[in-house]
Structure formats: structure tokens, C-alpha cells
Design an enzyme around this catalytic site. Structure first.
Site, PDB file in Angstrom:
ATOM      1  CE  LYS A   1     -14.430  66.336  35.847  1.00 26.49           C
ATOM      2  NZ  LYS A   1     -14.567  67.161  34.646  1.00 26.49           N
TER       3      LYS A   1
ATOM      4  NE  ARG B   1     -12.561  73.047  38.407  1.00 26.68           N
ATOM      5  CZ  ARG B   1     -13.838  72.795  38.135  1.00 26.68           C
ATOM      6  NH1 ARG B   1     -14.288  71.539  38.155  1.00 26.68           N
ATOM      7  NH2 ARG B   1     -14.655  73.778  37.823  1.00 26.68           N
TER       8      ARG B   1
END
Length: 280
Positions: free
Chosen positions: A203, A237
Site C-alpha cells: 500500500k 489480503r
């Protein structure tokens, strides 16, 4: 949950790919230890326009069908009900909607299909950037309030909590600072009474903290994964399934979370890298 991109413009692994290679990658992630493969046909990148619904379906439907045919549990990563419907018909068992239910047909669809549904927090429409003047209040309280409202809507539509997962939406309509704030208070997500899913792999908040491009963010991702596990998150995830499970396996062994066989030994063929012997 293993990430499988069926489109060419992912932020983390862009490039063209054919059906055979995508399915092979999904099977490899499953063999590496993923419990669920999350198939997406449209990148969340804001520097790319939305793809037509028909194109997204063409990308994901055959991938979902092939993986399901091999017995792989599949989630469909989409915010569009027609795409979710095609994927569910092809064998998907979960819908991962990162848009905060922006499509009004998504809840009725999932209720009819008995599929599981991921509720993700965001205040920004799909494919749009966070406004520069976005207020920075108590982001965790906002996340909890919005997710609780979505949970209640899902319950009213006939989807019980055991078919729902909640995702705080790290980086989804949030600044890196806000994503870090959520991670610091991650345990509070359990107040919602649903399993928690955390999409933390590669991210932007990791890139901002470490000054790394997406492909260089495994180390930072593992730190976020550990935070998730310590906070009791049920699903993470990730792109790098094998490395993540290796990390968790060693961590569990050294902190005493898992028993270790006193006769544990390294197999001889794993002692060194294979290759030609060079004699000086």
C-alpha cells in the site's frame, strides 16, 4: 487472501497477460497457501479511466471459472453488480466491494446469491482521488460508523453477519497518515461483530513510510501483516502469499504460538542454493 490481477494496469504488477498465465498464477498462489484468491479486472488507480463493464467481465469471468473448476475458492474484486453477477455465476463465493456499496444493486445481488460480501470503508467514489482539503478528524471513529451503517443495511437486505467481512480500507480514499492511525486502533474493528479483512499489501502508506515503489514493499507489508495478526484480524489480503506465510510461521514458532518438533532438521537439499560449483 491472495491477490490476482486479471487486468493490465495494476499499480503493483502492470503488464499484459493471457488467461493461461493468470490462471497459473492463481493456482500457484493457492498452492503457496492462500485460502482464497481475489480476482480483479480493473485497477483502483486514479490515473486510469474506468474500463467498460463488458471489458471487466471479459477479463475476470474466464479466470474465475477456471479457478473454480480446479476447486479454488474465489473472491471477485469489483464495485459493479453486473461484474459480480457474472463472477458469481462462474463460481465465485465472495464479492470484495471496495467502493462502500456504490452500486445499489450489489446488496440485493449478494442477498440472492448467498455469497459472502466484503464491506469496505471509503468516502471517495471509485477511480477518484482524495480531495486535498479532506478533513482529518477521528478517522477510526468515522470508519466504524460508516461500516456499522453498511452492516445494518446488509442485515436488512438479508445478509447475516457471518456472511459479511469488514475492511477499514487502508489508502482507499485516505491519506497515509490516516491509514497508519487506523492500524494503531485496529482492534476496534471487532466491535462491529463481523470478521475483519485487512488489505495492506504494497500500500501507499508503506511506500510513504519507507520511500519504496510497490514491488519493493514486502518488508513493510509484513510489518502491517504482523500488526493485523496481533490485532486478531481474520483475513489479510496480500500479493506475496508464500513469503507472508513463511514470515508468520517463523514468528509463531519463535514467540511460542506454535509447537516446534524437537527433531526439526533442515532437509539437505535446502541447505544451499543449487548451481555450478566454482573452484578458484
Amino acid at each position: 487472501m491472495g491477490v490476482l490481477n486479471a487486468g493490465p494496469d495494476s499499480f503493483s504488477d502492470p503488464g499484459s497477460r493471457d488467461l493461461h498465465r493468470i490462471v497459473e498464477q492463481g493456482l500457484r498462489l493457492y498452492e503457496d497457501g492462500a485460502d482464497l484468491i481475489d480476482v480483479g479486472g480493473e485497477s483502483g488507480r486514479t490515473d486510469r479511466p474506468p474500463v467498460p463493464v463488458e471489458v471487466e467481465i471479459e477479463r475476470v469471468e474466464p479466470v474465475v471459472r477456471e479457478l473454480a473448476r480446479h476447486g479454488v475458492p474465489v473472491s471477485i474484486d469489483t464495485w459493479r453488480a453486473p461484474v459480480a453477477k457474472a463472477a458469481l455465476a462462474a463460481g465465485a463465493v465472495m464479492v470484495n466491494d471496495m467502493s462502500a456499496l456504490s452500486d445499489p444493486e450489489m446488496l440485493p445481488l449478494c442477498a440472492r446469491s448467498n455469497a459472502a460480501l466484503v464491506l469496505c470503508h471509503t468516502t471517495v467514489p471509485p477511480k477518484q482521488e482524495l480531495p486535498d482539503d479532506e478533513p482529518r478528524g477521528d478517522i477510526t471513529a468515522e470508519v466504524l460508523g460508516t461500516l456499522a451503517a453498511m452492516r445494518d443495511r446488509a442485515n436488512e437486505a438479508g445478509i447475516a453477519n457471518d456472511r459479511l467481512l469488514v475492511d477499514p480500507g487502508l489508502d482507499v480514499g485516505k491519506t497515509p497518515y490516516q491509514s497508519v492511525r487506523i492500524l494503531r486502533q485496529l482492534e476496534r474493528l471487532h466491535e462491529l461483530g463481523c470478521p475483519v479483512l485487512l488489505a495492506c499489501s504494497r500500500k501507499d502508506f508503506i511506500g510513504a513510510l519507507c520511500n519504496r515503489r510497490p514491488s519493493e514493499r514486502l518488508g513493510g507489508t509484513l510489518a502491517a501483516v504482523l500488526r493485523a495478526v496481533e490485532a486478531g484480524v481474520q483475513v489479510v489480503r496480500v500479493h506475496d502469499v508464500a513469503q507472508t506465510l513463511d514470515f508468520l510461521r517463523v514468528w509463531a514458532a519463535v514467540v511460542g504460538g506454535e509447537p516446534v518438533d524437537p527433531d526439526l532438521r533442515l532437509e539437505p537439499h535446502l541447505r544451499r542454493e543449487s548451481g555450478p560449483v566454482v573452484v578458484a
